[in-house]
Design a protein around this motif. Structure first.
Motif, PDB file in Angstrom:
ATOM      1  N   LEU A  50      17.872  10.259 -13.602  1.00 27.86           N
ATOM      2  CA  LEU A  50      16.477  10.663 -13.812  1.00 27.86           C
ATOM      3  C   LEU A  50      15.622  10.390 -12.575  1.00 27.86           C
ATOM      4  CD1 LEU A  50      15.953   9.411 -17.491  1.00 27.86           C
ATOM      5  CD2 LEU A  50      16.125  11.790 -16.715  1.00 27.86           C
ATOM      6  N   MET A  94      13.621   5.154 -19.223  1.00 30.52           N
ATOM      7  CA  MET A  94      14.006   6.575 -19.307  1.00 30.52           C
ATOM      8  C   MET A  94      12.850   7.431 -19.809  1.00 30.52           C
ATOM      9  SD  MET A  94      18.012   6.830 -20.427  1.00 30.52           S
ATOM     10  CE  MET A  94      18.112   5.588 -21.685  1.00 30.52           C
ATOM     11  N   CYS A 104      10.442   7.946 -16.991  1.00 26.91           N
ATOM     12  CA  CYS A 104      10.997   8.909 -16.021  1.00 26.91           C
ATOM     13  C   CYS A 104      10.890  10.327 -16.566  1.00 26.91           C
ATOM     14  CB  CYS A 104      12.455   8.577 -15.705  1.00 26.91           C
ATOM     15  SG  CYS A 104      12.688   7.117 -14.680  1.00 26.91           S
ATOM     16  N   ILE A 105      11.235  10.482 -17.830  1.00 22.80           N
ATOM     17  CA  ILE A 105      11.182  11.820 -18.445  1.00 22.80           C
ATOM     18  C   ILE A 105       9.738  12.325 -18.477  1.00 22.80           C
ATOM     19  CG2 ILE A 105      11.519  13.084 -20.610  1.00 22.80           C
ATOM     20  CD1 ILE A 105      14.076  11.320 -20.997  1.00 22.80           C
TER      21      ILE A 105
END
Length: 158
Positions: free
Chosen positions: A14, A91, A94-95
């Motif tokens: 990512l 995560m 990051c997404i």
């Protein structure tokens, strides 16, 4: 512990995707400048497009790898959310960043596309005008070459 390394690989993937999207955004800025320039150079623009395509291919590979890893550990993540809470948080952040960059890039791409179409329309118009002018000049010279007259200001005294 094996799942921990998979999660780390997903996070790395990512983060790499974010870097690549930021590079694409930079190429968009360069394309915008190239299109806005008075001397729009199609070859330079195409070079930028090719570089962006390479980055997109890298992103696709990262996405495929991410998806493969996620399928392997999806069940473990869902069953033990609390154990991986900090990794899941990273995560998600990051997404979120990826979604923002992607939206921004897509909007910029649309603006660049519109500007490129405008530039090509100008080029077409210039070509049309040049052909029209060239045809008029050619027609003029053809008609002038058919006229066979004696010079009007010649002194005929001898």
């Amino acid at each position: 512990m094996e799942n921990k390394s998979y999660i780390d690989m997903m996070i790395d993937s990512l983060k790499k995707k974010i870097v690549l999207l930021e590079k694409i955004s930079e190429y968009n800025d360069m394309q915008k400048q190239a299109v806005g320039a008075d001397g729009f150079d199609v070859d330079d623009f195409d070079g930028l497009v090719e570089e962006k395509n390479k980055l997109i291919l890298e992103i696709n590979k990262l996405d495929d790898g991410f998806e493969t890893i996620y399928r392997r550990i999806k069940e473990e993540l869902q069953q033990n959310k609390a154990a991986y809470a900090s990794e899941i948080q990273v995560m998600q952040e990051c997404i979120g960043r990826i979604v923002g960059l992607t939206s921004s890039i897509e909007a910029e791409e649309k603006r660049i596309k519109a500007e490129v179409e405008k530039q090509f329309s100008k080029l077409k118009q210039n070509i049309k005008e040049t052909r029209k002018n060239s045809a008029a000049v050619s027609s003029y010279y053809k008609s002038m070459s058919k006229i066979d007259t004696e010079p009007q200001f010649m002194d005929r005294k001898k």
